[in-house]
Design a protein around this motif. Structure first.
Motif, mmCIF file in Angstrom:
data_model
loop_
_atom_site.group_PDB
_atom_site.id
_atom_site.type_symbol
_atom_site.label_atom_id
_atom_site.label_comp_id
_atom_site.label_asym_id
_atom_site.label_seq_id
_atom_site.Cartn_x
_atom_site.Cartn_y
_atom_site.Cartn_z
ATOM 1 N N VAL A 32 6.391 -1.629 -2.514
ATOM 2 C CA VAL A 32 6.458 -2.255 -3.842
ATOM 3 C C VAL A 32 5.245 -1.801 -4.655
ATOM 4 C CG1 VAL A 32 6.397 -4.481 -5.054
ATOM 5 C CG2 VAL A 32 7.654 -4.259 -2.885
ATOM 6 N N LEU A 33 5.496 -1.419 -5.914
ATOM 7 C CA LEU A 33 4.421 -0.859 -6.743
ATOM 8 C C LEU A 33 3.166 -1.726 -6.763
ATOM 9 C CD1 LEU A 33 3.343 1.209 -8.797
ATOM 10 C CD2 LEU A 33 4.449 -0.135 -10.594
ATOM 11 N N GLU A 34 3.334 -3.029 -6.982
ATOM 12 C CA GLU A 34 2.165 -3.915 -7.130
ATOM 13 C C GLU A 34 1.353 -4.034 -5.843
ATOM 14 O OE1 GLU A 34 5.136 -4.570 -8.270
ATOM 15 O OE2 GLU A 34 4.829 -4.761 -10.432
ATOM 16 N N ARG A 35 1.901 -3.629 -4.717
ATOM 17 C CA ARG A 35 1.205 -3.776 -3.434
ATOM 18 C C ARG A 35 0.575 -2.462 -2.948
ATOM 19 N NH1 ARG A 35 0.046 -8.584 -2.581
ATOM 20 N NH2 ARG A 35 -0.043 -8.233 -0.333
ATOM 21 N N VAL A 36 0.668 -1.411 -3.753
ATOM 22 C CA VAL A 36 0.236 -0.092 -3.287
ATOM 23 C C VAL A 36 -1.245 -0.077 -2.887
ATOM 24 C CG1 VAL A 36 -0.227 2.276 -4.096
ATOM 25 C CG2 VAL A 36 2.060 1.291 -4.324
ATOM 26 N N ASP A 37 -2.098 -0.774 -3.650
ATOM 27 C CA ASP A 37 -3.522 -0.825 -3.272
ATOM 28 C C ASP A 37 -3.704 -1.390 -1.865
ATOM 29 O OD1 ASP A 37 -4.468 0.262 -5.574
ATOM 30 O OD2 ASP A 37 -4.895 -1.659 -6.554
ATOM 31 N N ARG A 38 -2.919 -2.419 -1.578
ATOM 32 C CA ARG A 38 -2.995 -3.052 -0.251
ATOM 33 C C ARG A 38 -2.564 -2.059 0.845
ATOM 34 N NH1 ARG A 38 -5.010 -4.997 3.757
ATOM 35 N NH2 ARG A 38 -3.782 -6.270 5.178
ATOM 36 N N TYR A 39 -1.474 -1.316 0.585
ATOM 37 C CA TYR A 39 -1.017 -0.345 1.594
ATOM 38 C C TYR A 39 -2.091 0.714 1.848
ATOM 39 C CZ TYR A 39 3.521 -2.090 -0.172
ATOM 40 O OH TYR A 39 4.559 -2.852 -0.609
ATOM 41 N N ILE A 40 -2.699 1.191 0.752
ATOM 42 C CA ILE A 40 -3.710 2.246 0.883
ATOM 43 C C ILE A 40 -4.900 1.717 1.698
ATOM 44 C CG2 ILE A 40 -5.359 3.685 -0.414
ATOM 45 C CD1 ILE A 40 -2.659 4.687 -1.069
ATOM 46 N N GLN A 41 -5.281 0.472 1.397
ATOM 47 C CA GLN A 41 -6.389 -0.142 2.138
ATOM 48 C C GLN A 41 -6.044 -0.260 3.623
ATOM 49 O OE1 GLN A 41 -6.855 -4.288 1.329
ATOM 50 N NE2 GLN A 41 -8.940 -4.390 2.120
ATOM 51 N N LEU A 42 -4.818 -0.716 3.907
ATOM 52 C CA LEU A 42 -4.391 -0.887 5.300
ATOM 53 C C LEU A 42 -4.328 0.458 6.026
ATOM 54 C CD1 LEU A 42 -3.477 -2.974 7.386
ATOM 55 C CD2 LEU A 42 -1.141 -2.707 6.527
ATOM 56 N N LEU A 43 -3.837 1.475 5.338
ATOM 57 C CA LEU A 43 -3.792 2.815 5.939
ATOM 58 C C LEU A 43 -5.202 3.254 6.320
ATOM 59 C CD1 LEU A 43 -1.278 4.446 3.440
ATOM 60 C CD2 LEU A 43 -0.894 4.272 5.914
ATOM 61 N N ARG A 44 -6.146 2.975 5.443
ATOM 62 C CA ARG A 44 -7.530 3.358 5.706
ATOM 63 C C ARG A 44 -8.072 2.558 6.895
ATOM 64 N NH1 ARG A 44 -10.032 1.987 0.873
ATOM 65 N NH2 ARG A 44 -8.803 3.556 -0.222
ATOM 66 N N GLU A 45 -7.817 1.248 6.875
ATOM 67 C CA GLU A 45 -8.335 0.395 7.952
ATOM 68 C C GLU A 45 -7.773 0.785 9.323
ATOM 69 O OE1 GLU A 45 -8.987 -3.560 5.123
ATOM 70 O OE2 GLU A 45 -7.176 -3.364 6.330
ATOM 71 N N LEU A 46 -6.493 1.171 9.352
ATOM 72 C CA LEU A 46 -5.862 1.515 10.621
ATOM 73 C C LEU A 46 -6.008 3.009 10.937
ATOM 74 C CD1 LEU A 46 -2.588 -0.608 10.337
ATOM 75 C CD2 LEU A 46 -4.733 -1.199 11.442
#
Ligand code: FE2
Length: 345
Positions: A32-46
């Motif tokens: 979902v567009l509005e959640r993209v920052d969260r996905y990017i952060q999670l990708l970085r964290e994992l």
């Protein structure tokens, strides 16, 4: 196995992040567009590298995160072959696989909610989009929806999966997160019908209002802008005729960025080298294959893929790596075929 179910509370959408290991490749379903920052952060964290982003269908209730993720991670965008969206790099159909390192999703064509609705099967779980929801099914009254097709998709395909298969839908409005095929067969009220005719009658009498976001989301999800436009403006695009002439002059190293499955299904342009798009990065670096070809071999690099999306991103990456002569085949193999140019198997 890394598996994350992510939730957008505004649209009640579930997105799924999959990977086989930390430090490896990842895939996301229905971002979902509005959640993209969260996905990017999670990708970085994992410590994950996003390689593919899939939409199960053209959504009417939220704006897809596909183009934003493509922009920020250079990932490959995937949808079904019926899609009207322009951002799609790989278009899949029944029986294909969507693969990343250590993860393979089998593609099931499950139309009905829309004519571009797909489900994705991975070992013990199936991602059902809006075809099969928990104790519900996706509405069939817009976007070429078809209750008969949905009946066939659910009863003919999804309910044929083993009872213990986990069901992960694209939405839930009541707070349920997961179900199983056996549970849905037994308890989903929409599936307690005696015939396709009963199901069609049920679906045709729901009288639901249109989703709040529909007038915004559908057009926006269809036109998400192309890397190809930017590349063409810079003069880095070739027509099929221009590419044919260059190939005849022998000054070109042509690189096919598609995957094995696409190459065997749709054929190749004769003489092309093969470097799948996710593996391109190191080849463009100093000491990489393509650097050598371009600099020592004095070849002009020309990339192509299925529709020109991956190759447009490859051209941008090549120019960034200092390979100023790189171009791509605008419109990809689809344009090449339309122009009647030769294909090898
Ligand atoms: Fe939907």
């Amino acid at each position: 196995m890394i598996f994350r179910q992510l939730f957008d509370s505004t649209s009640s959408t579930y997105s799924y992040l999959l990977a086989s290991r930390h430090g490896g490749e990842a895939l996301i379903i229905d971002p979902v567009l509005e959640r993209v920052d969260r996905y990017i952060q999670l990708l970085r964290e994992l410590d994950l590298r996003l390689v593919k982003a899939i939409d199960t269908h053209l959504h009417a209730d939220h704006i897809t995160g596909l183009p934003a993720l493509r922009e920020r991670t250079r990932c490959i965008t995937v949808m079904g072959e019926q899609t009207k969206a322009d951002v799609v790099s790989i278009r899949v159909s029944e029986g294909d696989h969507v693969d990343i390192e250590g993860v393979s999703l089998k593609v099931l064509y499950t139309p009905g909610h829309t004519d571009d609705s797909y489900s994705f099967l991975m070992a013990d779980r199936v991602f059902t989009g809006d075809t099969l929801l928990i104790r519900g099914t996706g509405r069939t009254d817009f976007q070429n929806g078809d209750p008969q097709a949905q009946y066939d998709s659910i009863f003919g395909k999804l309910l044929k999966l083993p009872d213990e298969t986990f069901v992960y839908p694209a939405h839930d409005y009541k707070g349920d997160t997961v179900s199983t095929i056996g549970e849905e067969r037994a308890f989903n009220p929409r599936l307690q019908v005696k015939s396709a005719a009963d199901y069609i009658a049920l679906m045709n009498n729901l009288n639901l209002p249109n989703p709040k976001m529909m007038d915004v989301a559908v057009p926006s999800n269809m036109r998400v802008g192309l890397a190809q436009d930017i590349v063409a403006e810079k003069g880095w695009a070739l027509s099929p005729e221009q590419l044919r002439d260059l190939l005849e002059q022998g000054r070109v190293a042509l690189i096919d960025l598609r995957e094995d499955q696409e190459r065997s299904k749709h054929g190749i342009i004769p003489g092309a080298l093969h470097i799948p798009y996710p593996h391109l990065g190191p080849e463009l670096e100093p000491g990489g294959h393509l650097q050598q070809l371009a600099l020592a071999g004095r070849k002009e690099l020309v990339f192509y893929c299925a529709y020109g999306e991956r190759s447009a991103m490859a051209v941008q990456a090549a120019h960034k790596a200092g390979l100023a002569a790189a171009r791509h085949l605008q419109g990809g193999l689809a344009a090449w075929k339309t122009a009647g140019e030769p294909i090898a198997q």
